[in-house]
Write a protein that holds these residues in place. Sequence first.
Motif, PDB file in Angstrom:
ATOM      1  N   VAL A  70       0.863  -1.182   0.000  1.00  0.00           N
ATOM      2  CA  VAL A  70       0.000   0.000   0.000  1.00  0.00           C
ATOM      3  C   VAL A  70       0.898   1.230   0.000  1.00  0.00           C
ATOM      4  CG1 VAL A  70      -1.811   1.282   1.202  1.00  0.00           C
ATOM      5  CG2 VAL A  70      -1.812  -1.217   1.263  1.00  0.00           C
ATOM      6  N   LEU A 120      -7.895   1.385  -4.957  1.00  0.00           N
ATOM      7  CA  LEU A 120      -7.534   0.042  -5.407  1.00  0.00           C
ATOM      8  C   LEU A 120      -7.873  -0.028  -6.892  1.00  0.00           C
ATOM      9  CD1 LEU A 120      -6.885  -2.986  -4.468  1.00  0.00           C
ATOM     10  CD2 LEU A 120      -9.360  -3.245  -4.381  1.00  0.00           C
ATOM     11  N   HIS A 155      -2.422  -0.470  -4.886  1.00  0.00           N
ATOM     12  CA  HIS A 155      -3.077  -0.022  -3.661  1.00  0.00           C
ATOM     13  C   HIS A 155      -2.430   1.291  -3.227  1.00  0.00           C
ATOM     14  CE1 HIS A 155      -4.633  -4.189  -2.750  1.00  0.00           C
ATOM     15  NE2 HIS A 155      -3.623  -4.481  -3.551  1.00  0.00           N
TER      16      HIS A 155
END
Length: 165
Positions: A70, A120, A155
């Motif tokens: 992420v 996403l 992400h």
Amino acid sequence: MTSTSSETRPFPAADLGTLVVMAWSGEQPDGDMPYLLAYSLGDGAGGPEGSASAVERLLKANGLPLGDEVVDATRQPSFPVRLLVEAGQAVVSMTQLNAQCPVPPEWLAAVGERGYAYFLFTTRPWPEAEPGKPVEPEALAAFAGDEETLNNAAHALVPARSLRA
């Protein structure tokens, strides 16, 4: 004599097929998280495989890694993905792509509280979730939470901006 051009070739957006962005929020231990899911219907000229490949090229061209990492773009002012929230809409922009979607009030409240959204963008096509058709929460959870979807996605925590800011 052979030479190579350094100019950027235009990205064939038609290869992506129909792109969809969907917004929802979900409970987390520290409060609601606003999510944005971007995906193709897989209806590009090359079919689902071609659309997946085109999305992957787009993400790589924007420096977005695929996998479970992420990226915290709230700490990266030059991050290639921008999020504008205005008039009940989320507008996602990156090089060679602009997309928008309506957002529900609870998403607006969550993004207002956090100042960012979890973005996403998956290479996995989802032809069943067409624009304008309702998506059952169970179907969204099954697709967005599927290992194949998550492992084949970029992400990022993307800061939300508004025209008033």
